[in-house]
Design a protein around this motif. Structure first.
Motif, PDB file in Angstrom:
ATOM      1  N   LEU A   5       0.817  -1.208   0.000  1.00 33.99           N
ATOM      2  CA  LEU A   5       0.000   0.000   0.000  1.00 33.99           C
ATOM      3  C   LEU A   5       0.856   1.265   0.000  1.00 33.99           C
ATOM      4  N   VAL A   6       1.922   1.272   0.788  1.00 29.44           N
ATOM      5  CA  VAL A   6       2.821   2.432   0.804  1.00 29.44           C
ATOM      6  C   VAL A   6       3.462   2.614  -0.566  1.00 29.44           C
ATOM      7  N   ASN A   7       3.952   1.534  -1.160  1.00 25.63           N
ATOM      8  CA  ASN A   7       4.566   1.629  -2.485  1.00 25.63           C
ATOM      9  C   ASN A   7       3.549   2.047  -3.544  1.00 25.63           C
ATOM     10  N   LYS A   8       2.322   1.572  -3.419  1.00 27.01           N
ATOM     11  CA  LYS A   8       1.263   1.975  -4.341  1.00 27.01           C
ATOM     12  C   LYS A   8       1.001   3.478  -4.220  1.00 27.01           C
ATOM     13  N   PHE A   9       0.972   3.983  -2.998  1.00 24.81           N
ATOM     14  CA  PHE A   9       0.799   5.421  -2.783  1.00 24.81           C
ATOM     15  C   PHE A   9       1.923   6.189  -3.460  1.00 24.81           C
ATOM     16  N   LEU A  10       3.170   5.824  -3.158  1.00 21.58           N
ATOM     17  CA  LEU A  10       4.323   6.525  -3.725  1.00 21.58           C
ATOM     18  C   LEU A  10       4.288   6.484  -5.249  1.00 21.58           C
ATOM     19  N   PHE A  11       3.978   5.328  -5.812  1.00 24.44           N
ATOM     20  CA  PHE A  11       3.928   5.149  -7.259  1.00 24.44           C
ATOM     21  C   PHE A  11       2.850   6.027  -7.891  1.00 24.44           C
ATOM     22  N   THR A  12       1.632   5.977  -7.348  1.00 24.90           N
ATOM     23  CA  THR A  12       0.534   6.726  -7.977  1.00 24.90           C
ATOM     24  C   THR A  12       0.689   8.230  -7.798  1.00 24.90           C
ATOM     25  N   ILE A  13       1.190   8.680  -6.664  1.00 28.56           N
ATOM     26  CA  ILE A  13       1.403  10.115  -6.458  1.00 28.56           C
ATOM     27  C   ILE A  13       2.473  10.622  -7.413  1.00 28.56           C
ATOM     28  N   ASP A  14       3.542   9.851  -7.586  1.00 28.00           N
ATOM     29  CA  ASP A  14       4.651  10.260  -8.449  1.00 28.00           C
ATOM     30  C   ASP A  14       4.257  10.299  -9.925  1.00 28.00           C
ATOM     31  N   ARG A  15       3.235   9.589 -10.311  1.00 34.81           N
ATOM     32  CA  ARG A  15       2.854   9.508 -11.723  1.00 34.81           C
ATOM     33  C   ARG A  15       1.892  10.612 -12.157  1.00 34.81           C
ATOM     34  N   ASP A  16       1.527  11.493 -11.252  1.00 37.26           N
ATOM     35  CA  ASP A  16       0.572  12.557 -11.569  1.00 37.26           C
ATOM     36  C   ASP A  16       1.107  13.876 -11.018  1.00 37.26           C
ATOM     37  N   GLU A  18      -0.100  16.867 -10.708  1.00 37.71           N
ATOM     38  CA  GLU A  18      -0.986  17.577  -9.785  1.00 37.71           C
ATOM     39  C   GLU A  18      -0.993  16.928  -8.403  1.00 37.71           C
ATOM     40  N   LEU A  19      -0.993  15.597  -8.361  1.00 39.09           N
ATOM     41  CA  LEU A  19      -0.949  14.911  -7.061  1.00 39.09           C
ATOM     42  C   LEU A  19       0.403  15.111  -6.386  1.00 39.09           C
ATOM     43  N   THR A  20       1.467  15.130  -7.169  1.00 37.29           N
ATOM     44  CA  THR A  20       2.794  15.381  -6.598  1.00 37.29           C
ATOM     45  C   THR A  20       2.831  16.741  -5.919  1.00 37.29           C
ATOM     46  N   GLU A  21       2.316  17.761  -6.598  1.00 33.76           N
ATOM     47  CA  GLU A  21       2.291  19.112  -6.022  1.00 33.76           C
ATOM     48  C   GLU A  21       1.355  19.186  -4.819  1.00 33.76           C
ATOM     49  N   ARG A  22       0.235  18.497  -4.914  1.00 34.61           N
ATOM     50  CA  ARG A  22      -0.708  18.470  -3.791  1.00 34.61           C
ATOM     51  C   ARG A  22      -0.057  17.825  -2.573  1.00 34.61           C
ATOM     52  N   TYR A  23       0.658  16.731  -2.781  1.00 30.80           N
ATOM     53  CA  TYR A  23       1.337  16.038  -1.686  1.00 30.80           C
ATOM     54  C   TYR A  23       2.448  16.902  -1.097  1.00 30.80           C
ATOM     55  N   ARG A  24       3.143  17.645  -1.922  1.00 32.76           N
ATOM     56  CA  ARG A  24       4.196  18.547  -1.426  1.00 32.76           C
ATOM     57  C   ARG A  24       3.599  19.624  -0.524  1.00 32.76           C
ATOM     58  N   GLU A  25       2.490  20.219  -0.963  1.00 38.13           N
ATOM     59  CA  GLU A  25       1.890  21.348  -0.249  1.00 38.13           C
ATOM     60  C   GLU A  25       0.999  20.942   0.915  1.00 38.13           C
ATOM     61  N   ASP A  26       0.319  19.818   0.797  1.00 36.91           N
ATOM     62  CA  ASP A  26      -0.621  19.383   1.834  1.00 36.91           C
ATOM     63  C   ASP A  26      -0.494  17.873   2.049  1.00 36.91           C
ATOM     64  N   PRO A  27       0.606  17.442   2.662  1.00 33.22           N
ATOM     65  CA  PRO A  27       0.807  15.995   2.795  1.00 33.22           C
ATOM     66  C   PRO A  27      -0.282  15.298   3.612  1.00 33.22           C
ATOM     67  N   ALA A  28      -0.687  15.877   4.734  1.00 34.20           N
ATOM     68  CA  ALA A  28      -1.707  15.221   5.563  1.00 34.20           C
ATOM     69  C   ALA A  28      -3.033  15.100   4.816  1.00 34.20           C
ATOM     70  N   GLY A  29      -3.436  16.160   4.157  1.00 28.58           N
ATOM     71  CA  GLY A  29      -4.683  16.130   3.395  1.00 28.58           C
ATOM     72  C   GLY A  29      -4.620  15.159   2.231  1.00 28.58           C
ATOM     73  N   THR A  30      -3.488  15.112   1.563  1.00 29.12           N
ATOM     74  CA  THR A  30      -3.331  14.213   0.421  1.00 29.12           C
ATOM     75  C   THR A  30      -3.330  12.762   0.866  1.00 29.12           C
ATOM     76  N   VAL A  31      -2.626  12.468   1.950  1.00 27.74           N
ATOM     77  CA  VAL A  31      -2.596  11.093   2.457  1.00 27.74           C
ATOM     78  C   VAL A  31      -3.998  10.666   2.894  1.00 27.74           C
ATOM     79  N   ALA A  32      -4.707  11.523   3.609  1.00 26.77           N
ATOM     80  CA  ALA A  32      -6.067  11.185   4.060  1.00 26.77           C
ATOM     81  C   ALA A  32      -6.999  10.975   2.872  1.00 26.77           C
ATOM     82  N   TRP A  33      -6.942  11.876   1.883  1.00 31.71           N
ATOM     83  CA  TRP A  33      -7.779  11.728   0.689  1.00 31.71           C
ATOM     84  C   TRP A  33      -7.447  10.439  -0.047  1.00 31.71           C
TER      85      TRP A  33
END
Length: 120
Positions: A5-16, A18-33
């Motif tokens: 699951l952790v690797n799936k998160f890292l993989f999918t966030i890195d492939r988009d 907008e999600l990469t920028e969202r995770y950079r700016e709001d990690p807690a919100g992005t992880v929860a979403w």
């Protein structure tokens, strides 16, 4: 730890981007979403195909929300997935060439062989 699951998160966030920028700016919100909306979506399947049981442990959630690549590595997250995502998110914060990569490596320097198992 659910390395999958952790690797799936890292993989999918890195492939988009907008999600990469969202995770950079709001990690807690992005992880929860992501955990609520995407964690149980099966890769390469239609939206109707979903699991229902996958979730992060508290330690995983904390490491992801604090961008703690050392803790993720110690738990068995794949280092190439964290490295490529960290490059996308943090390389711009360093002035010197390879500054982010050298900082990434320095923070892992205390670890010796054998490294944590990264098999999923």
């Amino acid at each position: 730890m659910s390395k999958y699951l952790v690797n799936k998160f890292l993989f999918t966030i890195d492939r988009d981007h907008e999600l990469t920028e969202r995770y950079r700016e709001d990690p807690a919100g992005t992880v929860a979403w992501w955990e609520a909306e995407e964690a149980n979506r099966l890769l390469n399947c239609i939206d109707a195909e979903k699991s229902t049981w996958l979730s992060f442990t508290d330690a995983e959630r904390t490491a992801l929300t604090t961008h703690d690549h050392v803790a993720l590595f110690e738990m068995g997250a794949h280092p190439f997935l964290t490295l490529t995502l960290w490059i996308a998110m943090f390389e711009r914060d360093f002035d010197e060439p390879l500054g982010m990569q050298l900082d990434y490596a320095a923070k892992l320097a205390h670890l010796g062989l054998p490294y944590p198992d990264i098999a999923t």
